[in-house]
Scaffold this motif. Structure first.
Motif, PDB file in Angstrom:
ATOM      1  N   HIS A  55     -31.874  40.766  -8.172  1.00  0.00           N
ATOM      2  CA  HIS A  55     -33.629  40.559  -8.417  1.00  0.00           C
ATOM      3  C   HIS A  55     -33.770  40.005  -9.926  1.00  0.00           C
ATOM      4  CE1 HIS A  55     -34.797  43.002  -4.536  1.00  0.00           C
ATOM      5  NE2 HIS A  55     -33.598  41.811  -4.684  1.00  0.00           N
ATOM      6  N   VAL A  56     -33.283  41.049 -11.173  1.00  0.00           N
ATOM      7  CA  VAL A  56     -33.771  39.940 -12.604  1.00  0.00           C
ATOM      8  C   VAL A  56     -33.067  38.765 -12.348  1.00  0.00           C
ATOM      9  CG1 VAL A  56     -32.837  40.686 -15.419  1.00  0.00           C
ATOM     10  CG2 VAL A  56     -33.605  43.132 -13.548  1.00  0.00           C
ATOM     11  N   LEU A  57     -32.026  38.551 -12.294  1.00  0.00           N
ATOM     12  CA  LEU A  57     -31.795  36.686 -12.198  1.00  0.00           C
ATOM     13  C   LEU A  57     -32.514  36.085 -11.805  1.00  0.00           C
ATOM     14  CD1 LEU A  57     -27.545  37.045 -11.906  1.00  0.00           C
ATOM     15  CD2 LEU A  57     -29.432  36.892 -13.908  1.00  0.00           C
ATOM     16  N   LEU A  58     -33.040  36.875 -10.662  1.00  0.00           N
ATOM     17  CA  LEU A  58     -33.912  35.519  -9.623  1.00  0.00           C
ATOM     18  C   LEU A  58     -35.200  35.218 -10.294  1.00  0.00           C
ATOM     19  CD1 LEU A  58     -34.967  33.421  -7.365  1.00  0.00           C
ATOM     20  CD2 LEU A  58     -35.364  36.125  -6.389  1.00  0.00           C
ATOM     21  N   VAL A  59     -35.988  36.546 -10.919  1.00  0.00           N
ATOM     22  CA  VAL A  59     -36.775  36.082 -11.967  1.00  0.00           C
ATOM     23  C   VAL A  59     -36.978  35.524 -13.104  1.00  0.00           C
ATOM     24  CG1 VAL A  59     -38.859  37.550 -12.850  1.00  0.00           C
ATOM     25  CG2 VAL A  59     -38.422  38.264 -10.591  1.00  0.00           C
ATOM     26  N   VAL A  68     -44.243  48.852 -15.366  1.00  0.00           N
ATOM     27  CA  VAL A  68     -45.837  49.698 -15.854  1.00  0.00           C
ATOM     28  C   VAL A  68     -46.416  49.053 -16.918  1.00  0.00           C
ATOM     29  CG1 VAL A  68     -44.874  51.700 -15.203  1.00  0.00           C
ATOM     30  CG2 VAL A  68     -43.874  51.536 -17.053  1.00  0.00           C
ATOM     31  N   VAL A  69     -45.683  47.611 -17.384  1.00  0.00           N
ATOM     32  CA  VAL A  69     -46.348  47.136 -18.691  1.00  0.00           C
ATOM     33  C   VAL A  69     -47.015  45.905 -17.937  1.00  0.00           C
ATOM     34  CG1 VAL A  69     -45.565  46.036 -21.240  1.00  0.00           C
ATOM     35  CG2 VAL A  69     -44.556  47.923 -20.523  1.00  0.00           C
ATOM     36  N   ALA A  70     -46.261  45.590 -17.076  1.00  0.00           N
ATOM     37  CA  ALA A  70     -46.507  44.078 -17.396  1.00  0.00           C
ATOM     38  C   ALA A  70     -48.305  44.197 -15.677  1.00  0.00           C
ATOM     39  CB  ALA A  70     -45.497  43.389 -15.736  1.00  0.00           C
ATOM     40  N   ARG A  71     -48.211  45.317 -15.705  1.00  0.00           N
ATOM     41  CA  ARG A  71     -49.522  45.704 -14.925  1.00  0.00           C
ATOM     42  C   ARG A  71     -50.637  45.246 -15.473  1.00  0.00           C
ATOM     43  NH1 ARG A  71     -49.213  51.916 -12.294  1.00  0.00           N
ATOM     44  NH2 ARG A  71     -47.048  50.494 -11.936  1.00  0.00           N
ATOM     45  N   HIS A  85     -47.803  38.513 -12.462  1.00  0.00           N
ATOM     46  CA  HIS A  85     -47.310  38.317 -10.841  1.00  0.00           C
ATOM     47  C   HIS A  85     -46.442  38.131 -10.200  1.00  0.00           C
ATOM     48  CE1 HIS A  85     -51.549  34.888 -11.491  1.00  0.00           C
ATOM     49  NE2 HIS A  85     -51.853  36.058 -10.296  1.00  0.00           N
ATOM     50  N   TYR A  86     -44.935  38.292 -11.172  1.00  0.00           N
ATOM     51  CA  TYR A  86     -43.925  38.459 -10.590  1.00  0.00           C
ATOM     52  C   TYR A  86     -43.512  40.037 -10.893  1.00  0.00           C
ATOM     53  CZ  TYR A  86     -43.228  33.171 -11.355  1.00  0.00           C
ATOM     54  OH  TYR A  86     -43.306  32.025 -10.826  1.00  0.00           O
ATOM     55  N   LEU A  87     -43.999  40.545 -12.000  1.00  0.00           N
ATOM     56  CA  LEU A  87     -43.116  41.721 -11.890  1.00  0.00           C
ATOM     57  C   LEU A  87     -44.299  43.002 -11.467  1.00  0.00           C
ATOM     58  CD1 LEU A  87     -42.052  41.316 -15.422  1.00  0.00           C
ATOM     59  CD2 LEU A  87     -40.137  40.810 -13.453  1.00  0.00           C
ATOM     60  N   PHE A  88     -45.065  42.854 -11.452  1.00  0.00           N
ATOM     61  CA  PHE A  88     -46.223  43.816 -10.166  1.00  0.00           C
ATOM     62  C   PHE A  88     -46.549  43.387  -9.569  1.00  0.00           C
ATOM     63  CE2 PHE A  88     -50.473  45.450 -10.296  1.00  0.00           C
ATOM     64  CZ  PHE A  88     -50.436  46.714 -10.001  1.00  0.00           C
ATOM     65  N   SER A  89     -47.609  41.942  -9.173  1.00  0.00           N
ATOM     66  CA  SER A  89     -48.926  41.620  -8.311  1.00  0.00           C
ATOM     67  C   SER A  89     -48.145  41.389  -7.079  1.00  0.00           C
ATOM     68  CB  SER A  89     -50.316  41.183  -8.433  1.00  0.00           C
ATOM     69  OG  SER A  89     -50.312  39.906  -9.020  1.00  0.00           O
ATOM     70  N   ALA A  90     -46.749  40.857  -6.753  1.00  0.00           N
ATOM     71  CA  ALA A  90     -45.990  40.929  -6.170  1.00  0.00           C
ATOM     72  C   ALA A  90     -45.777  40.809  -5.065  1.00  0.00           C
ATOM     73  CB  ALA A  90     -45.074  39.598  -6.816  1.00  0.00           C
ATOM     74  N   ARG A 128     -39.132  44.392  -6.582  1.00  0.00           N
ATOM     75  CA  ARG A 128     -39.803  45.220  -7.208  1.00  0.00           C
ATOM     76  C   ARG A 128     -39.038  45.971  -9.108  1.00  0.00           C
ATOM     77  NH1 ARG A 128     -43.331  47.031  -3.640  1.00  0.00           N
ATOM     78  NH2 ARG A 128     -43.266  47.119  -1.171  1.00  0.00           N
ATOM     79  N   PHE A 129     -39.893  46.508  -9.723  1.00  0.00           N
ATOM     80  CA  PHE A 129     -39.152  46.287 -11.258  1.00  0.00           C
ATOM     81  C   PHE A 129     -40.359  47.814 -11.486  1.00  0.00           C
ATOM     82  CE2 PHE A 129     -38.986  42.241 -10.271  1.00  0.00           C
ATOM     83  CZ  PHE A 129     -37.294  41.457 -10.376  1.00  0.00           C
TER      84      PHE A 129
END
Length: 354
Positions: free
Chosen positions: A310-314, A48-51, A28-33, A42-43
């Protein structure tokens, strides 16, 4: 009093719950959002892995088939219903309420929640009249409830290895008949064919755990795996279409096979050395974490995405959601569950057949 071997806690299953919950949260956080237009974060290297993290739900369903049947053994129908209600509802009520408050107050109309929708969601049966979930992740609870109904029928009949085996074969056969287009669409309300193979496999794995492997139970697991791959590929294709991207079928197949292989190892008691008691501490947080992380996380990304790295936020949001899950577990589930159990136990004995 000593715990019966069949009721002993399988700490390695707690570890699998943790893996499944983190996978779904990463999805959800790294792909679908971002892929679904709910976040500007965006990451490209991670997604490509999180999906593939949505397959954590498939693992959850397999675990559920295993542990729910295991916990239902030697219970009366009344005891089973009470145990499931006590397990599901306390954290869920607070999660629905918290998500509704945050959505109405902070989502700026992105996730509107009407009062009738909120009230219907509190029952967990809102999908029956087709009322939208307050949070996207709640759809899995409807699949779980339908599985619990199956187990309730079995507890009424009396749980034995033979009856459960016959039941697994019957459900598996009905799944294939439905998939062949020979049953009305409405029957899928009961059969739950998109995910039935995971629950069926979990039940067969429970039999293997209790009584040892037999040709029949191994065959049920193998056939369920074949259908899981078939339906899983179709589901992955639909996910790819929804998010205008590609999910490699080979990766999906490998993950599904891994789910079955790992759960078979658990059923055969080959993983007991891996389990650690502290896994239960984090494992207890997976249900409330699953309930609260999605829409609240998306709203945090929307409100703070242009102000924080963004990385810190996630990472901070994942920690925050874990903290919220801990608060729900220790502040709501643990104190409220025994009270709810006592309340339900006071119901007339004739309310449910023993």
């Amino acid at each position: 009093m000593a715990v019966e071997p069949s009721r002993a806690r399988l700490h390695e299953v707690d570890l699998l719950r943790i893996v499944a919950a983190v996978s779904v949260m990463a999805y959800h956080y790294l792909f679908s959002a971002s892929a679904g237009g709910l976040s500007e974060l965006r990451f490209p290297q991670a997604d490509v892995v999180a999906r593939y993290g949505y397959l954590g739900v498939d693992l959850f369903f397999t675990i559920s088939g295993f542990v729910v049947l295991l916990s239902a053994w030697d219970r009366s129908p009344r005891s089973f219903v009470i145990s499931r209600a006590v397990r599901l509802y306390p954290a869920y009520w607070i999660a629905v309420t918290l998500t509704t408050i945050v959505s109405v107050g902070l989502s700026q109309g992105r996730f509107p929640v009407a009062l009738p929708q909120y009230l219907a969601n509190l029952t967990m049966f809102n999908s029956l009249p087709n009322i939208e979930n307050v949070d996207v992740v709640y759809w899995t609870l409807w699949a779980e409830l339908r599985f619990y109904a199956m187990i309730l029928v079995l507890t009424w009949a009396g749980l034995t290895a033979r009856r459960v085996t016959y039941f697994c074969w019957a459900w598996l056969a009905a799944t294939f008949v439905f998939q062949a287009g020979l049953l009305p669409h409405a029957t899928d309300l009961i059969l739950n064919t998109q995910f039935s193979h995971y629950f069926i496999a979990g039940m067969a794995l429970c039999l293997i755990h209790r009584y040892g492997a037999t040709p029949q139970t191994l065959a049920i697991v193998a056939i369920s795996l074949g259908n899981a791959i078939y339906r899983g590929i179709g589901f992955a294709d639909r996910v790819g279409i929804r998010y205008h991207t590609d999910l490699h079928r080979s990766v999906v197949v490998v993950i599904i096979v891994a789910i079955f292989a790992i759960m078979l190892a658990v059923a055969l008691k080959l993983t007991s050395r891996i389990g650690r008691p502290w896994f239960a501490v984090l494992g207890a947080l997976t249900y409330p974490l699953y309930l609260v992380h999605a829409h609240i996380g998306f709203i945090i990304f929307e409100r703070l995405g242009d102000q924080v790295n963004h990385v810190l936020l996630v990472a901070a949001t994942m920690l925050l959601m874990t903290g919220v899950a801990a608060a729900l577990h220790y502040g709501v589930e643990r104190p409220l569950a025994p009270r709810l159990k006592r309340l339900l136990d006071r119901r007339p004995a004739h309310a449910l057949r023993k």
